[in-house]
Design an enzyme around this catalytic site. Structure first.
Site, PDB file in Angstrom:
ATOM      1  N   LYS A 128       0.865  -1.495   0.189  1.00 54.15           N
ATOM      2  CA  LYS A 128      -0.135   0.386   0.106  1.00 54.15           C
ATOM      3  C   LYS A 128       0.910   1.027   0.280  1.00 54.15           C
ATOM      4  O   LYS A 128       2.107   1.450   0.983  1.00 54.15           O
ATOM      5  CB  LYS A 128      -1.681  -0.329   1.460  1.00 54.15           C
ATOM      6  CG  LYS A 128      -1.918   1.263   1.409  1.00 54.15           C
ATOM      7  CD  LYS A 128      -2.694   1.719   0.569  1.00 54.15           C
ATOM      8  CE  LYS A 128      -2.954   3.286   0.523  1.00 54.15           C
ATOM      9  NZ  LYS A 128      -4.334   3.452  -0.398  1.00 54.15           N
ATOM     10  N   CYS A 184      -1.725  10.024  -6.953  1.00 59.24           N
ATOM     11  CA  CYS A 184      -2.957   9.527  -5.683  1.00 59.24           C
ATOM     12  C   CYS A 184      -3.504  10.543  -6.179  1.00 59.24           C
ATOM     13  O   CYS A 184      -3.501  11.862  -5.340  1.00 59.24           O
ATOM     14  CB  CYS A 184      -2.485   9.505  -3.792  1.00 59.24           C
ATOM     15  SG  CYS A 184      -3.768   9.858  -3.407  1.00 59.24           S
ATOM     16  N   LYS A 222       4.189   4.928 -10.339  1.00 59.07           N
ATOM     17  CA  LYS A 222       2.916   5.439 -11.049  1.00 59.07           C
ATOM     18  C   LYS A 222       2.689   5.923 -11.856  1.00 59.07           C
ATOM     19  O   LYS A 222       2.274   7.069 -10.920  1.00 59.07           O
ATOM     20  CB  LYS A 222       1.985   4.594  -9.894  1.00 59.07           C
ATOM     21  CG  LYS A 222       0.920   4.346  -9.861  1.00 59.07           C
ATOM     22  CD  LYS A 222       0.470   3.188 -10.706  1.00 59.07           C
ATOM     23  CE  LYS A 222      -1.087   2.470 -10.120  1.00 59.07           C
ATOM     24  NZ  LYS A 222      -1.015   1.988  -8.745  1.00 59.07           N
ATOM     25  N   GLY A 259     -11.755  -1.030 -12.250  1.00 63.21           N
ATOM     26  CA  GLY A 259     -12.194  -1.695 -12.988  1.00 63.21           C
ATOM     27  C   GLY A 259     -12.217  -1.830 -14.489  1.00 63.21           C
ATOM     28  O   GLY A 259     -12.012  -0.849 -14.912  1.00 63.21           O
TER      29      GLY A 259
HETATM   30  C1  DHB Z   1      -5.142   6.451  -2.665  1.00 66.61           C
HETATM   31  C2  DHB Z   1      -5.325   5.692  -4.294  1.00 66.61           C
HETATM   32  C3  DHB Z   1      -4.840   6.734  -4.817  1.00 66.61           C
HETATM   33  O1  DHB Z   1      -5.742   6.074  -6.279  1.00 66.61           O
HETATM   34  C4  DHB Z   1      -3.146   6.356  -5.040  1.00 66.61           C
HETATM   35  O2  DHB Z   1      -3.022   6.005  -5.692  1.00 66.61           O
HETATM   36  C5  DHB Z   1      -3.159   6.324  -3.628  1.00 66.61           C
HETATM   37  C6  DHB Z   1      -3.631   6.327  -2.859  1.00 66.61           C
HETATM   38  C7  DHB Z   1      -6.277   6.618  -1.357  1.00 66.61           C
HETATM   39  O3  DHB Z   1      -6.880   7.110  -1.287  1.00 66.61           O
HETATM   40  O4  DHB Z   1      -5.763   5.624  -0.407  1.00 66.61           O
END
Ligand code: DHB
Length: 313
Positions: free
Chosen positions: A47, A130, A165, A222
């Site tokens: 994560k 994110c 990413k 998805g």
């Molecule tokens: C989160 C969502 C994302 O798309 C990402 O790249 C990193 C974190 C999130 O909301 O936790």
């Protein structure tokens, strides 16, 4: 029957299987990461972490329907030290990608420095995309000068294999500009794509949104995002230096979807929404489905068709 090779080499990083999890899905806690280490997944992506642990956004913050998902998690994670300690404590049997997502460039430098001190991390996946952070001020996604400076500073000290990413881009010029920047640095891979930012899903009965944070706006994943993932992968494949591998991510729920990602130029793939729906057994199922397609097409390895998407004459 010929032996079919579905391993992958991401610029020299050897994956026993070209399929792994996408960051964010079932890869936050000790239990989830142990499950991934014990699964068929060809690698483990953690994560996205920050320096300090975070609770993330208010719930409900994830919702899925038949062809998509929406999330506004807000980076709930246990902090970088937890992930480094987890890797010290456990037997590592496959490549580990530490995903980092600092809330500022300074925090990202700090996270990359820390990751450089661990011998257990195979590579860093730097998350530049994110979309769900309420308190975030900088958005580097489309700030190409900012990104260029940022990456230049990282490679002044970083010694670890590093990939980035990326968010989805919707204009050729954005992909071209980004690729031209990335081509100047010793980057190992890019992961294309993160969720499509700022969608909403509506519950028609309740006439309301389905997640609480940000008035229901969240990142979409998805099956419905697969065409955008494929397009981004294919464009990056044409513009990036050939030694920068592409990890495809977005809309994979079958072996056929993986075949399409590789045809567009992906070297390996990540599974997000479908992994959330199905759990760790998804990796073995997808592996079988991919092998089945390669058998039918008489291909013995992914390189037989990687990046070879045809145009109509
Ligand atoms: C989160 C969502 C994302 O798309 C990402 O790249 C990193 C974190 C999130 O909301 O936790």
């Amino acid at each position: 029957m010929k032996k079919i090779d579905i391993t992958a080499s991401i610029n020299g990083i050897k994956l026993p299987l070209c399929i792994m999890n996408a960051s964010g899905v079932l890869c936050t806690t000790d239990q989830e990461l142990s499950n991934l280490l014990n699964s068929y997944s060809g690698g483990v992506v953690t994560k996205s972490c920050t320096y300090k642990p975070r609770e993330g956004n208010i719930s409900p913050r994830y919702f899925e329907w038949n062809i998509g998902s929406i999330n506004s998690m807000g980076l709930p994670n246990l902090g970088i030290n937890f992930y480094l300690n987890f890797l010290e404590k456990n037997k590592i049997n496959k490549p580990i990608f530490l995903s980092i997502s600092g809330l500022s460039t300074e925090e990202n430098y700090l996270l990359i420095q820390k990751a450089n001190q661990s011998s257990k991390i195979t590579a860093i996946e730097l998350n530049l995309s994110c979309p769900n952070i309420i308190e975030k001020k900088e958005m580097l996604d489309c700030n190409f000068d900012g990104i260029s400076n940022f990456i230049e500073n990282i490679f002044r000290f970083n010694k670890k294999p590093l990939g980035i990413k990326l968010p989805p881009y919707f204009h050729d010029i954005h992909i071209k500009n980004m690729a031209l920047i990335l081509n100047r640095f010793p980057i190992f891979f890019v992961t294309c794509i993160n969720s499509l930012p700022n969608g909403i899903f509506i519950d028609v009965n309740k006439e309301s949104v389905v997640i609480r944070p940000k008035k229901g706006f969240g990142g979409i994943g998805g099956s419905i995002i697969k065409p955008f993932a494929l397009a981004n992968i294919h464009k990056f494949y044409t513009y990036l230096r050939k030694d920068i591998s592409i990890i495809g991510c977005g809309g994979i729920s079958s072996g056929k979807d993986i075949f399409e990602h590789i045809l567009c130029g992906a070297t390996a793939v990540q599974i997000g929404t479908q992994f959330m729906k199905e759990g760790v057994s998804v990796f073995e199922r997808l592996k079988k489905e991919l092998i089945f397609i390669l058998e039918k097409k008489n291909y013995s390895s992914l390189n037989n068709f990687k990046g070879k998407l045809k145009n109509l004459q």
